[in-house]
Design a protein around this motif. Sequence first.
Motif, PDB file in Angstrom:
ATOM      1  N   GLY A  66       0.793  -1.236   0.000  1.00 15.88           N
ATOM      2  CA  GLY A  66       0.000   0.000   0.000  1.00 15.88           C
ATOM      3  C   GLY A  66       0.821   1.281   0.000  1.00 15.88           C
ATOM      4  O   GLY A  66       0.262   2.378   0.019  1.00 15.88           O
ATOM      5  N   LEU A  67       2.131   1.181  -0.018  1.00 17.74           N
ATOM      6  CA  LEU A  67       2.994   2.370  -0.056  1.00 17.74           C
ATOM      7  C   LEU A  67       2.669   3.221  -1.283  1.00 17.74           C
ATOM      8  O   LEU A  67       2.482   2.688  -2.371  1.00 17.74           O
ATOM      9  CB  LEU A  67       4.468   1.936  -0.122  1.00 17.74           C
ATOM     10  N   THR A  68       2.598   4.531  -1.109  1.00 18.32           N
ATOM     11  CA  THR A  68       2.455   5.394  -2.291  1.00 18.32           C
ATOM     12  C   THR A  68       3.783   6.092  -2.554  1.00 18.32           C
ATOM     13  O   THR A  68       4.490   6.493  -1.626  1.00 18.32           O
ATOM     14  CB  THR A  68       1.349   6.456  -2.137  1.00 18.32           C
ATOM     15  N   VAL A  69       4.083   6.202  -3.832  1.00 19.20           N
ATOM     16  CA  VAL A  69       5.327   6.838  -4.254  1.00 19.20           C
ATOM     17  C   VAL A  69       4.952   7.962  -5.216  1.00 19.20           C
ATOM     18  O   VAL A  69       4.248   7.727  -6.197  1.00 19.20           O
ATOM     19  CB  VAL A  69       6.246   5.830  -4.982  1.00 19.20           C
ATOM     20  N   SER A  70       5.378   9.180  -4.915  1.00 21.86           N
ATOM     21  CA  SER A  70       5.101  10.304  -5.821  1.00 21.86           C
ATOM     22  C   SER A  70       6.385  10.749  -6.491  1.00 21.86           C
ATOM     23  O   SER A  70       7.455  10.696  -5.899  1.00 21.86           O
ATOM     24  CB  SER A  70       4.539  11.506  -5.068  1.00 21.86           C
ATOM     25  N   ILE A  71       6.204  11.203  -7.737  1.00 18.28           N
ATOM     26  CA  ILE A  71       7.357  11.669  -8.508  1.00 18.28           C
ATOM     27  C   ILE A  71       7.393  13.189  -8.461  1.00 18.28           C
ATOM     28  O   ILE A  71       6.637  13.860  -9.156  1.00 18.28           O
ATOM     29  CB  ILE A  71       7.257  11.230  -9.986  1.00 18.28           C
ATOM     30  N   LEU A  72       8.249  13.702  -7.622  1.00 16.33           N
ATOM     31  CA  LEU A  72       8.334  15.145  -7.447  1.00 16.33           C
ATOM     32  C   LEU A  72       9.355  15.745  -8.412  1.00 16.33           C
ATOM     33  O   LEU A  72      10.512  15.331  -8.419  1.00 16.33           O
ATOM     34  CB  LEU A  72       8.758  15.443  -6.000  1.00 16.33           C
ATOM     35  N   PRO A  73       8.947  16.715  -9.246  1.00 15.48           N
ATOM     36  CA  PRO A  73       9.924  17.338 -10.156  1.00 15.48           C
ATOM     37  C   PRO A  73      11.031  18.030  -9.351  1.00 15.48           C
ATOM     38  O   PRO A  73      10.767  18.591  -8.286  1.00 15.48           O
ATOM     39  CB  PRO A  73       9.106  18.371 -10.918  1.00 15.48           C
ATOM     40  N   SER A  74      12.234  18.004  -9.881  1.00 17.40           N
ATOM     41  CA  SER A  74      13.385  18.507  -9.114  1.00 17.40           C
ATOM     42  C   SER A  74      13.410  20.031  -8.981  1.00 17.40           C
ATOM     43  O   SER A  74      14.274  20.570  -8.312  1.00 17.40           O
ATOM     44  CB  SER A  74      14.696  18.009  -9.716  1.00 17.40           C
ATOM     45  N   PHE A  75      12.441  20.735  -9.584  1.00 13.97           N
ATOM     46  CA  PHE A  75      12.371  22.180  -9.331  1.00 13.97           C
ATOM     47  C   PHE A  75      11.618  22.474  -8.040  1.00 13.97           C
ATOM     48  O   PHE A  75      11.381  23.618  -7.681  1.00 13.97           O
ATOM     49  CB  PHE A  75      11.756  22.938 -10.523  1.00 13.97           C
ATOM     50  N   LEU A  76      11.208  21.416  -7.338  1.00 10.59           N
ATOM     51  CA  LEU A  76      10.487  21.569  -6.074  1.00 10.59           C
ATOM     52  C   LEU A  76      11.223  20.882  -4.939  1.00 10.59           C
ATOM     53  O   LEU A  76      12.007  19.966  -5.157  1.00 10.59           O
ATOM     54  CB  LEU A  76       9.122  20.892  -6.187  1.00 10.59           C
ATOM     55  N   GLU A 149      27.401  25.893  -7.200  1.00 17.71           N
ATOM     56  CA  GLU A 149      28.402  25.302  -8.087  1.00 17.71           C
ATOM     57  C   GLU A 149      27.941  23.980  -8.683  1.00 17.71           C
ATOM     58  O   GLU A 149      28.233  23.676  -9.834  1.00 17.71           O
ATOM     59  CB  GLU A 149      29.692  25.029  -7.310  1.00 17.71           C
ATOM     60  N   CYS A 150      27.275  23.161  -7.871  1.00 16.30           N
ATOM     61  CA  CYS A 150      26.854  21.875  -8.441  1.00 16.30           C
ATOM     62  C   CYS A 150      25.414  21.934  -8.948  1.00 16.30           C
ATOM     63  O   CYS A 150      24.760  20.912  -9.062  1.00 16.30           O
ATOM     64  CB  CYS A 150      27.115  20.708  -7.503  1.00 16.30           C
ATOM     65  N   LYS A 151      24.913  23.124  -9.254  1.00 13.96           N
ATOM     66  CA  LYS A 151      23.574  23.341  -9.789  1.00 13.96           C
ATOM     67  C   LYS A 151      22.524  22.966  -8.743  1.00 13.96           C
ATOM     68  O   LYS A 151      22.463  21.823  -8.294  1.00 13.96           O
ATOM     69  CB  LYS A 151      23.335  22.551 -11.079  1.00 13.96           C
ATOM     70  N   VAL A 152      21.704  23.942  -8.396  1.00 18.77           N
ATOM     71  CA  VAL A 152      20.795  23.777  -7.263  1.00 18.77           C
ATOM     72  C   VAL A 152      19.869  22.555  -7.366  1.00 18.77           C
ATOM     73  O   VAL A 152      19.812  21.750  -6.447  1.00 18.77           O
ATOM     74  CB  VAL A 152      19.999  25.078  -7.006  1.00 18.77           C
ATOM     75  N   PRO A 153      19.157  22.347  -8.484  1.00 19.47           N
ATOM     76  CA  PRO A 153      18.245  21.182  -8.524  1.00 19.47           C
ATOM     77  C   PRO A 153      18.983  19.851  -8.467  1.00 19.47           C
ATOM     78  O   PRO A 153      18.518  18.907  -7.833  1.00 19.47           O
ATOM     79  CB  PRO A 153      17.517  21.321  -9.871  1.00 19.47           C
TER      80      PRO A 153
END
Length: 170
Positions: A66-76, A149-153
């Motif tokens: 029953g685990l839910t997995v959401s795909i969060l865009p890396s701009f968030l 330097e290593c790009k924020v997202p």
Amino acid sequence: MQIIHDFKMRIKDYCNNSMDNDYPVLTDCPVCHDVLIKNGFYKRYVIVSNLSYIIFIRRYRCKHCGLTVSILPSFLLPHFQRSLKDIFNIIYQYLKNRRLLIYRRAVFFYVKRFNKNLNALIIYFRETANGHPCFDNKKAIKLLEMIKECKVPTFAKSFHNHFNKCFMAL
Ligand SMILES: [Zn+2]
């Protein structure tokens, strides 16, 4: 559980695509390794320089546990409405130049969260390939510059994978 994914597109484009983005296909439950099935979307707000967008987040659910997995865009960042880029700039401009990009209370809220995570940030940079050996007493600014330097997202995603929490988590 949230998985951060880089869709390699601007927030506006992700938003315009509605439920039609190029979502990664997940098949295995990260906990019990049974089959994950698509479980619709949920709506979420994103604030980008005072404009508010509604976006759809793809969700999967494990048939077995029953685990839910959401795909969060890396701009968030998980649990933050404002975009990662905005949050980063707000913290950076305040610590570096004492500039308030938004109202004071919100700026302080972000800076406080960031400062709470300084130790985890230091550990992150020590334990990953981006390691720098020493810090001066302007630790926070230095860390922000290293993140830049290593790009924020990219950093936010990698930090999340490393500690299984976001760099602004409580
Ligand atoms: Zn499962």
